[in-house]
Design a protein around this motif. Structure first.
Motif, mmCIF file in Angstrom:
data_model
loop_
_atom_site.group_PDB
_atom_site.id
_atom_site.type_symbol
_atom_site.label_atom_id
_atom_site.label_comp_id
_atom_site.label_asym_id
_atom_site.label_seq_id
_atom_site.Cartn_x
_atom_site.Cartn_y
_atom_site.Cartn_z
ATOM 1 N N ALA A 179 0.835 -1.205 0.000
ATOM 2 C CA ALA A 179 0.000 0.000 0.000
ATOM 3 C C ALA A 179 0.869 1.255 0.000
ATOM 4 C CB ALA A 179 -0.937 -0.017 1.204
ATOM 5 N N ILE A 180 1.938 1.238 0.777
ATOM 6 C CA ILE A 180 2.854 2.387 0.814
ATOM 7 C C ILE A 180 3.488 2.604 -0.557
ATOM 8 C CG2 ILE A 180 5.124 3.114 1.672
ATOM 9 C CD1 ILE A 180 3.129 3.764 3.696
ATOM 10 N N ALA A 181 3.874 1.508 -1.193
ATOM 11 C CA ALA A 181 4.463 1.623 -2.534
ATOM 12 C C ALA A 181 3.460 2.281 -3.482
ATOM 13 C CB ALA A 181 4.883 0.252 -3.049
ATOM 14 N N GLY A 182 2.193 1.870 -3.368
ATOM 15 C CA GLY A 182 1.152 2.451 -4.207
ATOM 16 C C GLY A 182 0.988 3.931 -3.912
ATOM 17 N N LEU A 183 1.048 4.267 -2.629
ATOM 18 C CA LEU A 183 0.900 5.660 -2.217
ATOM 19 C C LEU A 183 2.039 6.517 -2.764
ATOM 20 C CD1 LEU A 183 -0.817 7.549 -0.570
ATOM 21 C CD2 LEU A 183 0.407 6.861 1.472
ATOM 22 N N GLN A 184 3.200 5.903 -2.903
ATOM 23 C CA GLN A 184 4.350 6.633 -3.445
ATOM 24 C C GLN A 184 4.321 6.708 -4.965
ATOM 25 O OE1 GLN A 184 7.425 4.368 -1.599
ATOM 26 N NE2 GLN A 184 7.675 5.811 0.094
ATOM 27 N N GLY A 185 3.275 6.155 -5.561
ATOM 28 C CA GLY A 185 3.141 6.300 -7.009
ATOM 29 C C GLY A 185 3.725 5.156 -7.820
ATOM 30 N N LYS A 186 4.005 4.036 -7.160
ATOM 31 C CA LYS A 186 4.633 2.916 -7.864
ATOM 32 C C LYS A 186 3.713 2.298 -8.912
ATOM 33 C CE LYS A 186 8.684 2.982 -6.159
ATOM 34 N NZ LYS A 186 9.015 2.809 -4.776
ATOM 35 N N LEU A 187 2.421 2.506 -8.793
ATOM 36 C CA LEU A 187 1.505 2.043 -9.838
ATOM 37 C C LEU A 187 1.171 3.209 -10.780
ATOM 38 C CD1 LEU A 187 -0.266 -0.071 -11.142
ATOM 39 C CD2 LEU A 187 -2.036 0.412 -9.462
ATOM 40 N N ARG A 188 0.998 4.364 -10.179
ATOM 41 C CA ARG A 188 0.666 5.544 -10.978
ATOM 42 C C ARG A 188 1.692 5.780 -12.093
ATOM 43 N NH1 ARG A 188 -0.277 11.552 -8.492
ATOM 44 N NH2 ARG A 188 -0.474 12.661 -10.443
ATOM 45 N N GLN A 189 2.980 5.714 -11.738
ATOM 46 C CA GLN A 189 4.017 6.047 -12.712
ATOM 47 C C GLN A 189 3.984 5.158 -13.959
ATOM 48 O OE1 GLN A 189 7.080 5.826 -9.855
ATOM 49 N NE2 GLN A 189 6.470 7.761 -8.931
ATOM 50 N N PRO A 190 4.041 3.822 -13.800
ATOM 51 C CA PRO A 190 4.020 3.008 -15.024
ATOM 52 C C PRO A 190 2.745 3.188 -15.840
ATOM 53 C CG PRO A 190 3.913 1.615 -13.065
ATOM 54 C CD PRO A 190 4.225 3.000 -12.603
ATOM 55 N N ILE A 191 1.615 3.370 -15.170
ATOM 56 C CA ILE A 191 0.365 3.511 -15.929
ATOM 57 C C ILE A 191 0.374 4.830 -16.699
ATOM 58 C CG2 ILE A 191 -2.166 3.679 -15.762
ATOM 59 C CD1 ILE A 191 -1.240 0.932 -15.039
ATOM 60 N N GLU A 192 0.844 5.887 -16.052
ATOM 61 C CA GLU A 192 0.904 7.184 -16.739
ATOM 62 C C GLU A 192 1.842 7.127 -17.938
ATOM 63 O OE1 GLU A 192 -0.329 10.496 -13.391
ATOM 64 O OE2 GLU A 192 1.792 10.128 -13.757
ATOM 65 N N GLN A 193 2.936 6.386 -17.744
ATOM 66 C CA GLN A 193 3.907 6.251 -18.822
ATOM 67 C C GLN A 193 3.302 5.498 -20.012
ATOM 68 O OE1 GLN A 193 7.504 4.244 -17.550
ATOM 69 N NE2 GLN A 193 8.359 6.278 -17.171
ATOM 70 N N LEU A 194 2.605 4.410 -19.699
ATOM 71 C CA LEU A 194 1.977 3.614 -20.761
ATOM 72 C C LEU A 194 0.942 4.453 -21.496
ATOM 73 C CD1 LEU A 194 1.519 0.261 -18.784
ATOM 74 C CD2 LEU A 194 2.984 0.603 -20.776
ATOM 75 N N ARG A 195 0.176 5.222 -20.730
ATOM 76 C CA ARG A 195 -0.868 6.038 -21.341
ATOM 77 C C ARG A 195 -0.239 7.104 -22.234
ATOM 78 N NH1 ARG A 195 -4.100 10.460 -19.774
ATOM 79 N NH2 ARG A 195 -6.199 10.374 -20.674
ATOM 80 N N SER A 196 0.859 7.673 -21.774
ATOM 81 C CA SER A 196 1.482 8.723 -22.562
ATOM 82 C C SER A 196 2.078 8.142 -23.854
ATOM 83 C CB SER A 196 2.509 9.443 -21.682
ATOM 84 O OG SER A 196 3.684 9.677 -22.358
ATOM 85 N N GLN A 197 2.619 6.918 -23.783
ATOM 86 C CA GLN A 197 3.117 6.265 -25.002
ATOM 87 C C GLN A 197 1.965 5.996 -25.976
ATOM 88 O OE1 GLN A 197 5.125 2.822 -23.486
ATOM 89 N NE2 GLN A 197 6.750 4.044 -22.548
ATOM 90 N N ALA A 198 0.814 5.569 -25.420
ATOM 91 C CA ALA A 198 -0.342 5.296 -26.273
ATOM 92 C C ALA A 198 -0.833 6.596 -26.924
ATOM 93 C CB ALA A 198 -1.452 4.640 -25.460
ATOM 94 N N LEU A 199 -0.777 7.696 -26.159
ATOM 95 C CA LEU A 199 -1.197 8.991 -26.713
ATOM 96 C C LEU A 199 -0.262 9.428 -27.846
ATOM 97 C CD1 LEU A 199 -2.227 10.850 -23.428
ATOM 98 C CD2 LEU A 199 -3.700 10.549 -25.442
ATOM 99 N N ASP A 200 1.039 9.173 -27.692
ATOM 100 C CA ASP A 200 1.996 9.504 -28.756
ATOM 101 C C ASP A 200 1.674 8.744 -30.036
ATOM 102 O OD1 ASP A 200 3.307 11.171 -27.071
ATOM 103 O OD2 ASP A 200 4.968 9.798 -26.620
ATOM 104 N N LEU A 201 1.378 7.467 -29.856
ATOM 105 C CA LEU A 201 1.034 6.643 -31.018
ATOM 106 C C LEU A 201 -0.223 7.169 -31.705
ATOM 107 C CD1 LEU A 201 1.601 2.917 -29.974
ATOM 108 C CD2 LEU A 201 2.537 4.077 -31.981
#
Ligand code: GDP
Length: 456
Positions: A149-171
């Motif tokens: 839960a702490i890892a999640g709070l620190q953005g450990k899930l947010r970061q990869p998802i945002e990155q994937l979304r931004s790559q999809a937006l570039d495409l």
């Protein structure tokens, strides 16, 4: 939902317990309300991020309610990014409720469950995965669950998802440019686009794999110890509880004659239902414990059917098993110290795991835990990214994103026009945005935050 000043009791309230109670206000009027009901003696200033000492006092009657501390956190440096004031009073249910009531009398509204965290989300301080991690953290039943839960709070899930979304937006941008200005641009590098889409889908798949671990960490596992009297069920639970990996909290059983204990096995919270309690009965059926076994097993994810190693698998065990067939069962051959080797057991086809123990001398508990983890978790606990453990909502959205990306690949292979590609790619982007909350409906938010505890 986001307007007005809210108030809630932020600490757990149990009568006669808890030496400190915290009442928390958030919103434009937080300071105004606090100034009316809190008196600070001496030369203290109403400054942000300072602890003030004083009295909670009814402004009209002048009655002192408590001697307390007050903490001001002005926007945006607060949990909600609004003005937040916390009153740290003595604990106890009556006192904190009086303070809560006083805040309501002076203009605050009692907060809905999760409303503070919802405001933090709506004001952009945290994303949806972080908000959900806060709820997970409060509800964590094991250190591993809290750590995730702490890892999640620190953005450990947010970061990869945002990155994937931004790559999809570039495409998407690259493809759409070809729709609008086809003549002015070089043709699409098709193999490259396909490779990128496939890579996105694979990466999402890796994250989806952490859902099983997430479920185990969040909900834990219910294990029932069954078996006829005297085979060593109580001794087994005692030995298990004594092992240094275990944290034991004996709780009164929810079912009559079933004792529940909370253990932690490999980071997973395990609730053990022990039916050993009853034995003083002359009723044959009761002695075998068939009815009890059924009741306990129905609530369990896994059954430890305990047998006496000397007696082996007998008709009695066969009868118990007949009642619980379908529920994953491990046979625990206890009192192994009393036989040179375990006799051949004539087990039903559904049972594949047998663990040998001698509970009275603390033997075989490690083996038992290993067998449990192997059965329930398989390789799932060691998923590639150990810090991430997504929940069901996130998993559902990610699977949608993955399917949509695969659909884009199919569309390309079928040589359909570019417009068709973008339909599914947009869907993938939308689904990824749902995970972090960038694209989420109010009803989804309501569903998520209503599960929060009050005051969070
Ligand atoms: P339950 O009725 O199934 O809960 O059984 P208990 O745990 O009360 O054990 C019944 C008896 O078997 C007690 O006298 C225990 O000391 C004994 N016992 C339990 N486990 C073992 C074991 O591994 N080895 C031996 N030799 N005795 C055991």
């Amino acid at each position: 939902m986001q307007t007005g000043t809210i108030v809630a009791i932020a600490t757990a309230v149990v009568p006669q317990q808890g030496s400190v109670g915290i009442v928390r206000l958030s919103g434009d009027d937080a300071m105004k309300i606090a100034r009316q009901i809190f008196v600070i003696p001496g030369h203290q200033q109403w400054e942000s991020h300072r602890i003030l000492y004083g009295y909670v006092r009814h402004p009209v009657s002048g009655e002192t309610i408590d001697e307390a501390l007050l903490l001001v956190m002005l926007a945006p440096r607060s949990y909600t990014r609004e003005d937040v004031v916390e009153i740290h009073s003595h604990g106890g249910i009556i006192l904190v409720q009086q303070i809560l009531q006083l805040c309501v009398e002076y203009g605050a509204k009692v907060a809905e469950p999760g409303e503070f965290t919802l405001r933090a989300f709506l004001n952009g301080r945290i994303d949806l995965t972080q908000a959900e991690s806060i709820s997970d953290l409060v509800g964590a039943l094991s250190p591993a669950a809290a750590q995730t839960a702490i890892a999640g709070l620190q953005g450990k899930l947010r970061q990869p998802i945002e990155q994937l979304r931004s790559q999809a937006l570039d495409l998407l941008a690259e493809i759409e440019a070809r729709i609008d200005f086809e003549e002015d641009l070089p043709p699409l590098d098709l193999p490259d686009v396909k490779a990128k889409l496939a890579a996105l889908a694979t990466e999402i798949g890796q994250i989806v794999k952490t859902a099983d671990r997430g479920k185990l960490l969040r909900s834990g596992l219910k294990v029932a110890i069954l078996g006829r009297p005297n085979v060593g069920k109580s001794s087994l639970l005692n030995a298990w509880s004594r092992s240094d990996r275990a944290i034991v909290t004996p709780l009164p059983g929810t079912t009559r004659d079933v004792v529940e204990s909370q253990l932690i096995v490999g980071g997973i919270p395990v609730q053990v239902l022990d039916t050993a309690g009853i034995r003083d009965t002359t009723d044959v059926v009761e002695q075998i414990g068939v009815a009890r076994s059924r009741a306990a097993a129905q609530a369990a994810d896994l059954v430890l059917l305990t047998i006496d190693a000397q007696a082996g698998w007998t008709q009695v065990e066969a009868e118990i098993y007949a009642q619980i067939e379908g529920i994953t069962t491990i046979v625990v051959a206890n009192k192994i110290d009393l036989v040179p080797t375990l006799p051949k057991l004539d087990l039903p086809a559904g049972i594949i795991t047998v663990v040998q123990t001698a509970a009275a001398i603390d033997l075989g508990i490690d083996r038992l835990e290993a067998a449990i983890l192997a059965i329930v978790a398989g390789g799932k606990l060691n998923a590639a990214n150990i810090e991430i453990a997504i929940n069901q909502r996130q998993a559902a959205a990610l699977i949608r994103a993955q399917t949509a990306l695969q659909q884009v690949l199919t569309t390309i292979d079928h040589q359909l026009p570019l417009d068709f590609w973008t339909i599914d790619l947009r869907e993938a982007i939308r689904a990824l945005g749902e995970v972090t909350g960038e694209e989420v409906t109010e009803s989804v938010l309501d569903r998520i935050f209503s599960r929060f505890c009050i005051g969070k």
